[in-house]
Enzyme design. Sequence first.
Site, PDB file in Angstrom:
ATOM      1  N   ASP A 100      70.307  63.531  47.922  1.00 25.35           N
ATOM      2  CA  ASP A 100      70.692  64.136  46.649  1.00 25.35           C
ATOM      3  C   ASP A 100      71.463  65.412  46.955  1.00 25.35           C
ATOM      4  O   ASP A 100      71.029  66.210  47.787  1.00 25.35           O
ATOM      5  CB  ASP A 100      69.418  64.480  45.861  1.00 25.35           C
ATOM      6  CG  ASP A 100      69.551  64.215  44.382  1.00 25.35           C
ATOM      7  OD1 ASP A 100      70.461  64.792  43.772  1.00 25.35           O
ATOM      8  OD2 ASP A 100      68.740  63.446  43.841  1.00 25.35           O
ATOM      9  N   ASP A 201      74.132  65.509  41.931  1.00 24.46           N
ATOM     10  CA  ASP A 201      73.487  66.051  40.743  1.00 24.46           C
ATOM     11  C   ASP A 201      74.507  66.717  39.805  1.00 24.46           C
ATOM     12  O   ASP A 201      75.324  67.537  40.254  1.00 24.46           O
ATOM     13  CB  ASP A 201      72.453  67.089  41.204  1.00 24.46           C
ATOM     14  CG  ASP A 201      71.497  67.491  40.117  1.00 24.46           C
ATOM     15  OD1 ASP A 201      70.728  66.635  39.667  1.00 24.46           O
ATOM     16  OD2 ASP A 201      71.519  68.673  39.720  1.00 24.46           O
ATOM     17  N   GLU A 258      76.421  62.111  39.082  1.00 23.52           N
ATOM     18  CA  GLU A 258      75.675  62.145  37.828  1.00 23.52           C
ATOM     19  C   GLU A 258      76.603  62.692  36.750  1.00 23.52           C
ATOM     20  O   GLU A 258      77.060  63.825  36.822  1.00 23.52           O
ATOM     21  CB  GLU A 258      74.433  63.032  37.966  1.00 23.52           C
ATOM     22  CG  GLU A 258      73.459  62.777  36.851  1.00 23.52           C
ATOM     23  CD  GLU A 258      72.368  63.833  36.737  1.00 23.52           C
ATOM     24  OE1 GLU A 258      71.356  63.533  36.100  1.00 23.52           O
ATOM     25  OE2 GLU A 258      72.531  64.966  37.234  1.00 23.52           O
ATOM     26  N   HIS A 331      64.149  59.589  37.454  1.00 21.43           N
ATOM     27  CA  HIS A 331      63.077  60.588  37.316  1.00 21.43           C
ATOM     28  C   HIS A 331      63.239  61.466  36.078  1.00 21.43           C
ATOM     29  O   HIS A 331      62.413  62.346  35.851  1.00 21.43           O
ATOM     30  CB  HIS A 331      63.058  61.458  38.571  1.00 21.43           C
ATOM     31  CG  HIS A 331      64.336  62.204  38.745  1.00 21.43           C
ATOM     32  ND1 HIS A 331      65.527  61.568  39.069  1.00 21.43           N
ATOM     33  CD2 HIS A 331      64.650  63.509  38.593  1.00 21.43           C
ATOM     34  CE1 HIS A 331      66.492  62.469  39.111  1.00 21.43           C
ATOM     35  NE2 HIS A 331      65.997  63.647  38.835  1.00 21.43           N
ATOM     36  N   ASP A 332      64.292  61.261  35.292  1.00 20.53           N
ATOM     37  CA  ASP A 332      64.537  62.086  34.102  1.00 20.53           C
ATOM     38  C   ASP A 332      64.316  61.333  32.791  1.00 20.53           C
ATOM     39  O   ASP A 332      64.511  61.913  31.715  1.00 20.53           O
ATOM     40  CB  ASP A 332      65.992  62.596  34.099  1.00 20.53           C
ATOM     41  CG  ASP A 332      66.260  63.594  35.204  1.00 20.53           C
ATOM     42  OD1 ASP A 332      65.330  64.296  35.616  1.00 20.53           O
ATOM     43  OD2 ASP A 332      67.419  63.674  35.657  1.00 20.53           O
TER      44      ASP A 332
HETATM   45  C1  NOJ Z   1      69.663  66.444  36.993  1.00 21.48           C
HETATM   46  C2  NOJ Z   1      68.429  66.031  37.710  1.00 21.48           C
HETATM   47  O1  NOJ Z   1      68.340  64.636  37.716  1.00 21.48           O
HETATM   48  C3  NOJ Z   1      67.270  66.707  37.010  1.00 21.48           C
HETATM   49  O2  NOJ Z   1      66.030  66.233  37.424  1.00 21.48           O
HETATM   50  C4  NOJ Z   1      67.410  68.192  37.221  1.00 21.48           C
HETATM   51  O3  NOJ Z   1      66.447  68.864  36.457  1.00 21.48           O
HETATM   52  C5  NOJ Z   1      68.781  68.691  36.824  1.00 21.48           C
HETATM   53  N1  NOJ Z   1      69.843  67.835  37.203  1.00 21.48           N
HETATM   54  C6  NOJ Z   1      69.040  70.050  37.419  1.00 21.48           C
HETATM   55  O4  NOJ Z   1      69.282  69.928  38.782  1.00 21.48           O
END
Ligand code: NOJ
Length: 557
Positions: A100, A201, A258, A331-332
């Site tokens: 990541d 990210d 992302e 994970h989000d």
């Molecule tokens: C996206 C990530 O997937 C998330 O988990 C994170 O809180 C934010 N970016 C900040 O890095």
Amino acid sequence: MKGRREWWKDSLVYQIYPRSFQDSNGDGIGDLNGIRQRLGYLKELGVDVIWLSPVYQSPNDDNGYDISDYQAIMAEFGTMEDFDALLLEVHELGTKLVMDLVVNHTSDEHPWFQESKKSRENPYRDYYIWKEPREGGMPNNWASRFRGPAWAWDEQTKMYYLHIFSRKQPDLNWENPKVRQRIYDMMTWWGEKGIDGFRMDVISMLSKEPSYPDGELKDGNPYGDGQPFYANGPRIHEFLKEMNQKVLSRFDWMTVGEGVGVGTKEALEYAGFDSGELNMMFHFEHVELCPGPYGKWNENPVDLVQLKEVLSRWQQELEGRAWNSLFWENHDYPRAVSRFGSEDPKYRDLSAKMLAICLYLMKGTPYVYQGQELGMTNCDFKELKDFRDIEIHQVYEEMVGGGKVSHEEMMGYIHHTGRDNARTPMQWDDSAHGGFTEGTPWIRENSNYKSINAKEQMGREDSVFRFYQKLFGMRKDSQVIQEGTYRLLLSEHPGLFVYEREWEGERLLVACNFTDQWQELRVPGRTLKEAGLWLGNYETEPERAGLRPYEGTVWAL
Ligand code: NOJ
């Protein structure tokens, strides 16, 4: 890379959230040696690429997405020697490892920020985004993505710094060429170590609109929405082309960005076959459908017609021009079975398998998030104190503390869309804490681990795990899935998701029932009379006239 097919197109990518995957030393926190113990499991599933959520040194304000040293491993996860051993073992198995890359921001404990905040003249001052107060207040009205303001006041130097996430995650200043070079050097260092790429990210957020205008007030948030000014900003493509030229093009990597605020038009710019930037993007349109008055904090069911429209648009608009990333979970976001399928034990496994058919018969690189292959569900925490996510706590404080919604309403929203739903420990077996740890887990396990766990599913032929394994095995051998065109059918049907794939005369019809009712299946111009069943999620032969609850079928026409 022209002339040969890129390896990442046919790869199954498995995302590991290391904190919750496998603890090897009893401290209740997953770690690198724990991952090493489970490589055989991943191999058996058919995984080609592991994407590791951040394992770098971090004070863990946002579980590793706040990095204080990009070239060190978080002590709770192990050592650099453990990492090297993991990488070696992953490669020995013929698997690849993608890291990541979190470079929109660092931790406020990163030495760069520690220097930067010392004085206005410090050589690291311009590594971050510092602004003078405006009319005695914040430089603009932007909200942090975790709620609250996106600016924090520094008493010593009497300026504000920008943090689009938590105040412990100051945004880096990508306008500064020194910052960019330091990041490229760090990426090259990992490349020389032998990793196989990066998931990047919030990569669409690196370039900010230099005038920093106020954002619109929405979603019941007292602070403004800065996204239009920090997502897809004016210099983003220049930065990524530079990154590509200086680093990415030197390695045979997989890169996936992302894409906050990224639609199909933008995806073509970031990851079009000739963009000279990234291989693929993640978009979030399908997992952020049906927002409520408080944005993502809602309990709204998903509208299937909208879901079909979004996923089909991405299939069609990227066709021949860019490559899709296929994912339901990370994970989000909440667990897919809970969000799009059914938690009812009668339908849970069926809907998990149906969702796999529906998404992974599309064109693109498939991503599976840990536990998804078991049909893991949203967590059943009753109390706020059981949640660990900084976002959940900040939003609770603002919404309940600010009197906008009641505790009960907010808990309903958190159960529906909160990030901790996906962060409970991986359910390996029916021993204490699901076999994740011999200690006390950093976050409670889901209490259904005795019935949903890897050991049970690996021993049962009709399990979700075995179905995933079979589906991905079939996918690998199929040109029509990998390369075929996509066409949505029955676009307005409220309960069925039906589409067709075609490649050099070969045709597959995919038909999925997203409801708990029998649904008649009638597709004008198509007949299933002569069709052969390619894959289905029921043990018994499907009917040709209709689909049973949560049935998913694939027909060779
Ligand atoms: C996206 C990530 O997937 C998330 O988990 C994170 O809180 C934010 N970016 C900040 O890095």
